[in-house]
Design an enzyme around this catalytic site. Structure first.
Site, PDB file in Angstrom:
ATOM      1  N   LYS A 118       1.592  -1.887 -14.444  1.00 37.03           N
ATOM      2  CA  LYS A 118       2.839  -1.903 -13.686  1.00 37.03           C
ATOM      3  C   LYS A 118       3.166  -3.345 -13.330  1.00 37.03           C
ATOM      4  O   LYS A 118       2.328  -4.046 -12.761  1.00 37.03           O
ATOM      5  CB  LYS A 118       2.695  -1.067 -12.403  1.00 37.03           C
ATOM      6  CG  LYS A 118       3.992  -0.984 -11.611  1.00 37.03           C
ATOM      7  CD  LYS A 118       3.860  -0.070 -10.420  1.00 37.03           C
ATOM      8  CE  LYS A 118       3.455  -0.854  -9.187  1.00 37.03           C
ATOM      9  NZ  LYS A 118       3.567  -0.022  -7.971  1.00 37.03           N
ATOM     10  N   LYS A 138       5.388  -6.010 -11.276  1.00 36.29           N
ATOM     11  CA  LYS A 138       6.312  -6.208 -10.151  1.00 36.29           C
ATOM     12  C   LYS A 138       7.473  -7.065 -10.652  1.00 36.29           C
ATOM     13  O   LYS A 138       7.238  -8.116 -11.257  1.00 36.29           O
ATOM     14  CB  LYS A 138       5.588  -6.911  -8.997  1.00 36.29           C
ATOM     15  CG  LYS A 138       4.521  -6.050  -8.324  1.00 36.29           C
ATOM     16  CD  LYS A 138       5.144  -5.108  -7.333  1.00 36.29           C
ATOM     17  CE  LYS A 138       4.072  -4.354  -6.538  1.00 36.29           C
ATOM     18  NZ  LYS A 138       4.681  -3.407  -5.586  1.00 36.29           N
ATOM     19  N   ASN A 174      10.628  -2.660  -5.971  1.00 36.21           N
ATOM     20  CA  ASN A 174      10.549  -2.649  -4.500  1.00 36.21           C
ATOM     21  C   ASN A 174      11.940  -2.757  -3.864  1.00 36.21           C
ATOM     22  O   ASN A 174      12.145  -3.440  -2.862  1.00 36.21           O
ATOM     23  CB  ASN A 174       9.634  -3.767  -3.965  1.00 36.21           C
ATOM     24  CG  ASN A 174       8.171  -3.496  -4.247  1.00 36.21           C
ATOM     25  OD1 ASN A 174       7.525  -4.215  -5.011  1.00 36.21           O
ATOM     26  ND2 ASN A 174       7.628  -2.422  -3.670  1.00 36.21           N
ATOM     27  N   GLU A 186       9.928   1.921 -10.865  1.00 36.24           N
ATOM     28  CA  GLU A 186       9.719   2.376  -9.499  1.00 36.24           C
ATOM     29  C   GLU A 186      10.720   1.706  -8.564  1.00 36.24           C
ATOM     30  O   GLU A 186      10.890   0.479  -8.621  1.00 36.24           O
ATOM     31  CB  GLU A 186       8.305   1.952  -9.089  1.00 36.24           C
ATOM     32  CG  GLU A 186       7.534   2.965  -8.292  1.00 36.24           C
ATOM     33  CD  GLU A 186       6.111   2.480  -8.062  1.00 36.24           C
ATOM     34  OE1 GLU A 186       5.863   1.848  -7.021  1.00 36.24           O
ATOM     35  OE2 GLU A 186       5.242   2.719  -8.917  1.00 36.24           O
ATOM     36  N   LYS A 216       2.423   8.038  -1.610  1.00 32.71           N
ATOM     37  CA  LYS A 216       1.536   7.056  -0.976  1.00 32.71           C
ATOM     38  C   LYS A 216       0.768   7.783   0.133  1.00 32.71           C
ATOM     39  O   LYS A 216       1.362   8.129   1.168  1.00 32.71           O
ATOM     40  CB  LYS A 216       2.353   5.911  -0.374  1.00 32.71           C
ATOM     41  CG  LYS A 216       2.972   4.980  -1.415  1.00 32.71           C
ATOM     42  CD  LYS A 216       2.135   3.718  -1.571  1.00 32.71           C
ATOM     43  CE  LYS A 216       2.518   2.890  -2.781  1.00 32.71           C
ATOM     44  NZ  LYS A 216       3.795   2.205  -2.653  1.00 32.71           N
TER      45      LYS A 216
END
Ligand code: MG
Length: 326
Positions: free
Chosen positions: A145, A147, A167, A185, A232
């Site tokens: 993954k 970022k 994010n 995501e 989470k």
């Protein structure tokens, strides 16, 4: 429940981790410790970071909240996970205690937390998370993954299933550039749930920061805002919140991916237990402990197998032994 107390530990990270929101070089972590009536010890980790940013809760505040409003209602009582007070807006704070209570309860019963939750897997594929701008190299991890921030592109890597995590920092134009990935995501801000309906025209979308409860899952599913729910374990209020979010996602036909990032061996063991649930069909966002910490606080930190998998702990409770926490 005989006794509940809190510990605070600072663990240096092997390398600074960069996200769209900043860089971190240590993990300042709040831990809850429960000693049950039979002397069994249970541990839970608070997922909050030292400063608000990714999420509004932060370590100092969570410690105060647990000390003032959670622990006084537990001391001396014979409690289970469902008895831990839930405080609106403080899921990470109460989750630490709820995980510790469940760990102690399962140790006493001689069952693993994974089996208590209803887990069906013995191993899961691991995922390596790579910081903003860092290269992706082929290695033992089959899932990586990345970022990403505004303007980022991600080149394909042979033999690696690639995803990205914005994010909440991306635009729809950024999402279009990431169209070849397995999924992205939280591309758009947490409160822009509707915007993700449009993002799904380009790539499979996983909602992370937008999901705090089973109700959030039902809302996202009803408008078609995601394909995947990121679960989470520390952010949905502990093990019972995990089950509620997992079950809501499965009922809505959504896939589930367990998320993690800065977890010590305590939080990682809890996340692995959750990742063993039947609906968790996307490889979890979990890597081996030594990727983050030179010295973990458990005697058997999660290690990567040669085939790129992590074992689900099978021992009683979280299946770990905590050490060096003062
Ligand atoms: Mg995320």
């Amino acid at each position: 429940m005989a006794h509940v107390d809190l510990r605070r530990v600072r663990l240096p990270l092997v390398r600074p981790v960069r996200t769209a929101l900043g860089a971190y070089d240590e993990r300042d972590v709040l831990l809850a410790r429960v000693v049950g009536a039979g002397g069994e010890e249970g541990w839970g980790e608070c997922s909050a970071e030292a400063a608000p940013g990714y999420w509004h809760e932060f370590t100092d505040a969570c410690e105060q909240v647990v000390r003032r409003f959670v622990l006084p209602r537990l001391e001396g009582a014979d409690v289970g996970p469902g008895d831990v007070p839930r405080l609106d807006g403080w899921p990470m704070a109460s989750a630490a205690v709820e995980w510790a209570v469940l760990d102690a309860l399962c140790r006493r019963a001689g069952v693993s937390v994974a089996s208590w939750l209803g887990g069906i897997r013995r191993t899961v594929e691991a995922t390596l998370t790579v910081g903003v701008g860092e290269p992706v190299e082929p290695g033992p991890y089959r899932n990586v993954k990345v970022k990403v921030g505004p303007g980022s592109t991600v080149e394909p890597v042979h033999g690696v299933r690639l995803s990205a995590d914005g994010n909440g920092s991306l635009t729809l134009a950024d999402v279009e550039r990431l169209a070849g990935l397995d999924h992205v995501e939280q591309p758009l801000p947490a409160d822009d749930v509707v915007g993700h309906v449009e993002a799904r025209r380009h790539v499979r979308v996983a909602l992370d920061e937008s999901i705090g409860s089973a109700g959030d899952v039902r809302t996202a599913a009803a408008i078609g805002a995601c394909d995947i729910v990121v679960l989470k374990p520390g952010r949905v209020g502990g093990p019972l919140g995990c089950l509620a979010v997992h079950d809501a996602a499965v009922a809505a036909g959504l896939e589930v991916k367990v998320g993690g990032m800065w977890d010590t061996g305590i939080g990682r063991a809890a996340a692995l237990a959750v990742a063993s649930l039947p609906g968790c069909t996307i490889p979890p966002d979990l890597a081996a402990s030594d990727r983050y910490f030179a010295a973990d606080i458990v005697t058997t930190p999660a290690r990567l197998s040669a085939d790129g998998t992590l074992d689900i702990p099978t021992g009683p409770g979280l299946g770990i032994t905590v050490t060096n926490v003062g």
